[in-house]
Design a protein around this motif. Structure first.
Motif, PDB file in Angstrom:
ATOM      1  N   VAL A  25      -7.477 -88.906  53.564  1.00  8.74           N
ATOM      2  CA  VAL A  25      -6.350 -89.389  52.757  1.00  8.74           C
ATOM      3  C   VAL A  25      -5.284 -88.297  52.664  1.00  8.74           C
ATOM      4  N   ALA A  26      -5.722 -87.065  52.440  1.00  3.35           N
ATOM      5  CA  ALA A  26      -4.784 -85.946  52.337  1.00  3.35           C
ATOM      6  C   ALA A  26      -3.986 -85.774  53.623  1.00  3.35           C
ATOM      7  N   CYS A  27      -4.650 -85.905  54.758  1.00  2.14           N
ATOM      8  CA  CYS A  27      -3.987 -85.743  56.053  1.00  2.14           C
ATOM      9  C   CYS A  27      -2.929 -86.825  56.265  1.00  2.14           C
ATOM     10  N   VAL A  28      -3.270 -88.069  55.948  1.00  2.00           N
ATOM     11  CA  VAL A  28      -2.329 -89.176  56.127  1.00  2.00           C
ATOM     12  C   VAL A  28      -1.104 -89.001  55.229  1.00  2.00           C
ATOM     13  N   LEU A  29      -1.328 -88.539  54.003  1.00  2.00           N
ATOM     14  CA  LEU A  29      -0.228 -88.424  53.035  1.00  2.00           C
ATOM     15  C   LEU A  29       0.447 -87.055  53.053  1.00  2.00           C
TER      16      LEU A  29
END
Length: 70
Positions: A25-29
């Motif tokens: 999630v962190a990577c996508v956002l």
């Protein structure tokens, strides 16, 4: 910091049900993994992240707030 509204969804449950890790999630956002950890513990993401979260989890922003799909 933004206070969690009463009807804000349980982010951790949503994330886990989708099979996504905090790191994914962190990577996508484009946020730090510990930011996602804060959301897991009840902090509400800033409004700038809501559109991306809605797309990531295939929801509307209203549904992120526990409201029905318009």
């Amino acid at each position: 910091m933004t206070a969690k509204p009463k009807n804000w969804i349980d982010f951790r449950k949503l994330r886990q049900a989708s099979g996504k890790t905090q790191r994914q999630v962190a990577c996508v956002l484009d946020v730090a993994p510990n930011t996602v950890g804060y959301w897991d513990r009840g902090r509400q993401p800033s409004t700038q992240h809501l559109p991306d979260l809605a797309v990531l989890f295939d929801m509307t922003i209203e549904e992120l707030y526990g409201l029905p799909r318009p």
